[in-house]
Design a protein around this motif. Structure first.
Motif, PDB file in Angstrom:
ATOM      1  N   THR A  16      -5.637  83.886  21.358  1.00 38.72           N
ATOM      2  CA  THR A  16      -4.195  84.008  21.523  1.00 38.72           C
ATOM      3  C   THR A  16      -3.829  84.910  22.695  1.00 38.72           C
ATOM      4  O   THR A  16      -4.561  85.829  23.045  1.00 38.72           O
ATOM      5  CB  THR A  16      -3.553  84.576  20.245  1.00 38.72           C
ATOM      6  OG1 THR A  16      -4.213  85.795  19.898  1.00 38.72           O
ATOM      7  CG2 THR A  16      -3.679  83.595  19.097  1.00 38.72           C
ATOM      8  N   ASP A  17      -2.675  84.611  23.279  1.00 39.96           N
ATOM      9  CA  ASP A  17      -2.151  85.385  24.395  1.00 39.96           C
ATOM     10  C   ASP A  17      -0.805  85.947  23.966  1.00 39.96           C
ATOM     11  O   ASP A  17       0.070  85.209  23.511  1.00 39.96           O
ATOM     12  CB  ASP A  17      -1.999  84.483  25.619  1.00 39.96           C
ATOM     13  CG  ASP A  17      -1.782  85.271  26.900  1.00 39.96           C
ATOM     14  OD1 ASP A  17      -0.856  86.108  26.930  1.00 39.96           O
ATOM     15  OD2 ASP A  17      -2.530  85.047  27.858  1.00 39.96           O
ATOM     16  N   SER A  44       7.405  83.461  16.730  1.00 39.43           N
ATOM     17  CA  SER A  44       5.967  83.690  16.905  1.00 39.43           C
ATOM     18  C   SER A  44       5.588  85.038  16.327  1.00 39.43           C
ATOM     19  O   SER A  44       6.272  86.033  16.565  1.00 39.43           O
ATOM     20  CB  SER A  44       5.588  83.644  18.388  1.00 39.43           C
ATOM     21  OG  SER A  44       4.290  84.140  18.594  1.00 39.43           O
ATOM     22  N   GLU A  45       4.495  85.055  15.583  1.00 40.96           N
ATOM     23  CA  GLU A  45       4.017  86.308  15.011  1.00 40.96           C
ATOM     24  C   GLU A  45       3.019  87.016  15.928  1.00 40.96           C
ATOM     25  O   GLU A  45       2.559  88.119  15.623  1.00 40.96           O
ATOM     26  CB  GLU A  45       3.376  86.056  13.632  1.00 40.96           C
ATOM     27  CG  GLU A  45       2.084  85.251  13.644  1.00 40.96           C
ATOM     28  CD  GLU A  45       2.280  83.759  13.893  1.00 40.96           C
ATOM     29  OE1 GLU A  45       1.265  83.066  14.099  1.00 40.96           O
ATOM     30  OE2 GLU A  45       3.439  83.297  13.893  1.00 40.96           O
ATOM     31  N   ILE A  46       2.677  86.399  17.071  1.00 40.01           N
ATOM     32  CA  ILE A  46       1.646  86.982  17.930  1.00 40.01           C
ATOM     33  C   ILE A  46       2.191  87.603  19.212  1.00 40.01           C
ATOM     34  O   ILE A  46       1.469  88.303  19.909  1.00 40.01           O
ATOM     35  CB  ILE A  46       0.578  85.922  18.311  1.00 40.01           C
ATOM     36  CG1 ILE A  46       1.230  84.754  19.050  1.00 40.01           C
ATOM     37  CG2 ILE A  46      -0.173  85.443  17.082  1.00 40.01           C
ATOM     38  CD1 ILE A  46       0.253  83.820  19.716  1.00 40.01           C
ATOM     39  N   ARG A  47       3.453  87.338  19.536  1.00 37.75           N
ATOM     40  CA  ARG A  47       4.000  87.861  20.789  1.00 37.75           C
ATOM     41  C   ARG A  47       4.027  89.379  20.816  1.00 37.75           C
ATOM     42  O   ARG A  47       4.169  90.032  19.796  1.00 37.75           O
ATOM     43  CB  ARG A  47       5.446  87.382  20.961  1.00 37.75           C
ATOM     44  CG  ARG A  47       5.590  86.033  21.572  1.00 37.75           C
ATOM     45  CD  ARG A  47       7.024  85.788  22.009  1.00 37.75           C
ATOM     46  NE  ARG A  47       7.185  84.359  22.154  1.00 37.75           N
ATOM     47  CZ  ARG A  47       7.819  83.590  21.296  1.00 37.75           C
ATOM     48  NH1 ARG A  47       8.404  84.120  20.239  1.00 37.75           N
ATOM     49  NH2 ARG A  47       7.893  82.300  21.495  1.00 37.75           N
ATOM     50  N   LYS A  75       0.181  80.222  28.832  1.00 37.84           N
ATOM     51  CA  LYS A  75      -1.110  79.531  28.960  1.00 37.84           C
ATOM     52  C   LYS A  75      -0.976  78.045  28.635  1.00 37.84           C
ATOM     53  O   LYS A  75       0.087  77.568  28.253  1.00 37.84           O
ATOM     54  CB  LYS A  75      -2.146  80.193  28.020  1.00 37.84           C
ATOM     55  CG  LYS A  75      -2.398  81.661  28.312  1.00 37.84           C
ATOM     56  CD  LYS A  75      -2.964  81.902  29.692  1.00 37.84           C
ATOM     57  CE  LYS A  75      -4.450  81.692  29.794  1.00 37.84           C
ATOM     58  NZ  LYS A  75      -5.250  82.763  29.258  1.00 37.84           N
ATOM     59  N   GLU A  76      -2.102  77.316  28.772  1.00 38.00           N
ATOM     60  CA  GLU A  76      -2.123  75.886  28.504  1.00 38.00           C
ATOM     61  C   GLU A  76      -1.611  75.592  27.089  1.00 38.00           C
ATOM     62  O   GLU A  76      -1.946  76.295  26.146  1.00 38.00           O
ATOM     63  CB  GLU A  76      -3.542  75.309  28.622  1.00 38.00           C
ATOM     64  CG  GLU A  76      -4.203  75.535  29.962  1.00 38.00           C
ATOM     65  CD  GLU A  76      -5.136  76.725  30.002  1.00 38.00           C
ATOM     66  OE1 GLU A  76      -6.279  76.576  30.428  1.00 38.00           O
ATOM     67  OE2 GLU A  76      -4.702  77.830  29.578  1.00 38.00           O
ATOM     68  N   VAL A  77      -0.816  74.522  26.981  1.00 37.46           N
ATOM     69  CA  VAL A  77      -0.291  74.106  25.678  1.00 37.46           C
ATOM     70  C   VAL A  77      -1.300  73.167  25.027  1.00 37.46           C
ATOM     71  O   VAL A  77      -1.738  72.197  25.659  1.00 37.46           O
ATOM     72  CB  VAL A  77       1.062  73.389  25.842  1.00 37.46           C
ATOM     73  CG1 VAL A  77       1.590  72.911  24.488  1.00 37.46           C
ATOM     74  CG2 VAL A  77       2.071  74.304  26.527  1.00 37.46           C
ATOM     75  N   LEU A 350      -1.990  94.639  28.905  1.00 35.39           N
ATOM     76  CA  LEU A 350      -0.680  95.300  28.952  1.00 35.39           C
ATOM     77  C   LEU A 350       0.392  94.206  28.917  1.00 35.39           C
ATOM     78  O   LEU A 350       1.136  94.002  29.883  1.00 35.39           O
ATOM     79  CB  LEU A 350      -0.526  96.143  30.225  1.00 35.39           C
ATOM     80  CG  LEU A 350      -1.329  97.439  30.325  1.00 35.39           C
ATOM     81  CD1 LEU A 350      -1.100  98.095  31.678  1.00 35.39           C
ATOM     82  CD2 LEU A 350      -0.963  98.413  29.198  1.00 35.39           C
ATOM     83  N   PRO A 351       0.482  93.471  27.810  1.00 35.17           N
ATOM     84  CA  PRO A 351       1.323  92.273  27.801  1.00 35.17           C
ATOM     85  C   PRO A 351       2.804  92.548  27.963  1.00 35.17           C
ATOM     86  O   PRO A 351       3.521  91.751  28.580  1.00 35.17           O
ATOM     87  CB  PRO A 351       1.024  91.649  26.430  1.00 35.17           C
ATOM     88  CG  PRO A 351       0.537  92.775  25.584  1.00 35.17           C
ATOM     89  CD  PRO A 351      -0.206  93.680  26.517  1.00 35.17           C
ATOM     90  N   ARG A 352       3.302  93.668  27.444  1.00 36.67           N
ATOM     91  CA  ARG A 352       4.735  93.947  27.554  1.00 36.67           C
ATOM     92  C   ARG A 352       5.132  94.206  29.007  1.00 36.67           C
ATOM     93  O   ARG A 352       6.103  93.633  29.512  1.00 36.67           O
ATOM     94  CB  ARG A 352       5.118  95.133  26.652  1.00 36.67           C
ATOM     95  CG  ARG A 352       5.032  94.798  25.165  1.00 36.67           C
ATOM     96  CD  ARG A 352       5.246  96.024  24.286  1.00 36.67           C
ATOM     97  NE  ARG A 352       6.615  96.533  24.307  1.00 36.67           N
ATOM     98  CZ  ARG A 352       7.575  96.165  23.462  1.00 36.67           C
ATOM     99  NH1 ARG A 352       7.332  95.258  22.531  1.00 36.67           N
ATOM    100  NH2 ARG A 352       8.775  96.709  23.547  1.00 36.67           N
TER     101      ARG A 352
END
Length: 412
Positions: A16-17, A44-47, A75-77, A350-352
């Motif tokens: 997951t991304d 989404s529970e992963i964001r 990312k790719e769907v 550092l996704p945020r």
């Protein structure tokens, strides 16, 4: 007049991304700047930004995105999640005929989808307008310094992915106590810029290439190396950048002079497979090959850095290359090994912060083209598939997409 309805999709790729194309605040800014636009977000529970953070700012959450005109992800769907007859924006990783994504391109064609790839959105001069490169450089340089410290038992930094925001990561900088080593940074783009931001904030001094090669220092220093600093065309005396990019196969590496003085290499330069590698595995066995830690931030497996034999993960970011045997060993196994950091999804640490930066690019550089008639044809250049048909610029991908059929027939 009906508004353009944009849906932010839930990332479906595994692993997951956590990144998003638009943060909650960037959604609000986009709506203020472009009143002809509507934005909805798939829960989404992963964001890295929660559903509640979007809802609090009045951004609607919507499970079914079939009423949207444009669907945006990172990312790719996954093939089974593609909605037919829609326009998608995401990183498809298909333009280099990546084998694992042939099925994705085939599905885009079969489902009558229009695919715009962020990587192909450029200015008329060919400069990319949206990218996560700066954060790849920031996290990659931090990881390189972290890896060097662990290898030599100098200090212990908290991994970037355990930091909530970049500000938390920067709190770790004060721990860095380096001896008088030399650090080489290759490249001149966003990635190298991000890497140098970190070195500058750590108080590591930048020096000229000449001084880096020929002077001794009583403190850690770094130099930025451009293509002309470590490549040469044997039959031409004067460096010519356009010629190098047009004919990389005619050039030889001159990086050998840097391997004698460099301790830590931060590889940030884009590499064309026809260009020479920086050095050879044989050269790593020479007594004067000094590099002992490499952060391959570009992470081209068997690319410009020949000891990058595989990509690593965020949780296990490094491995050792045994220069005597050419074998890979666990990280920090022996002092004489070269320790390689080769995480291939660095901005995810550092996704945020990375998402905020990315949203800024979208608002400034891409969204205006949805409403100005695509004045300089940026969207046109970035469209790989339109309504299920490869555009003229990307027709070379037809055999790649058709190879899925051939493979299926062969397997039957």
């Amino acid at each position: 007049m009906r508004k353009l309805r944009i849906g932010i999709i839930k990332e479906g790729k595994v692993p997951t991304d956590k990144r998003v194309p638009l943060t909650p605040k960037k959604c609000v800014e986009a709506l203020q700047n472009f009143p002809e636009m509507e934005i909805v977000v798939e829960p989404s529970e992963i964001r890295c930004f929660t559903d509640e953070e979007y809802a609090e700012l009045g951004i609607p959450l919507q499970q079914d995105l079939r009423d949207c005109d444009v669907l945006m992800g990172v990312k790719e769907v996954p093939v089974e999640q593609l909605i037919p007859n829609k326009t998608y924006l995401f990183f498809s990783h298909t333009i280099k005929k990546q084998p694992h994504n042939a099925k994705l391109l085939r599905a885009v064609l079969d489902k009558n989808i229009t695919l715009i790839d962020y990587e192909t959105l450029t200015t008329p001069a060919g400069q990319r307008v949206v990218a996560f490169g700066r954060y790849a450089g920031i996290v990659g340089a931090y990881n390189g310094i972290l890896t060097y410290g662990r290898k030599h038992g100098l200090y212990n930094l908290k991994p970037a992915y355990l930091c909530h925001e970049m500000e938390d990561m920067q709190e770790e900088y004060f721990k860095v106590k380096l001896p008088s080593i030399k650090i080489a940074v290759t490249g001149g783009g966003r990635v190298a810029g991000g890497a140098m931001e970190v070195l500058d904030k750590m108080g590591i001094r930048k020096v000229s290439v000449f001084d880096y090669l020929y002077k001794q220092f009583s403190e850690p220093v770094y130099a930025q190396l451009h293509s002309g600093d470590y490549n040469a065309r044997p039959d031409v005396e004067v460096w010519d950048s356009p010629d190098f990019y047009a004919n990389p196969h005619l050039y030889k590496s001159t990086f050998r002079k840097f391997t004698r003085v460099t301790d830590l290499l931060l590889a940030c330069a884009y590499w064309n497979p026809e260009a020479p590698k920086l050095f050879t595995e044989e050269e790593t066995r020479l007594p004067d090959f000094k590099i002992n830690t490499i952060a391959d931030i570009t992470c081209d497996v068997d690319g410009s850095i020949p000891v990058t034999k595989r990509a690593t993960t965020i949780q296990e970011p490094a491995y050792d290359y045994n220069r005597a045997t050419g074998e890979l060993e666990p990280a920090y196994s022996r002092p004489e090994n070269i320790t390689v950091m080769a995480v291939d999804n660095l901005p995810c640490e550092l996704p945020r912060n990375a998402s905020r930066d990315f949203g800024r690019h979208l608002i400034d550089n891409v969204f205006p083209h949805f409403f100005n008639g695509d004045q300089d044809e940026m969207l046109e250049r970035g469209t790989i598939v339109r309504d299920g048909v490869l555009t003229h610029r990307y027709r070379y991908l037809q055999a790649y997409a058709d190879s899925v059929y051939a493979k299926e027939v062969k397997e039957m």
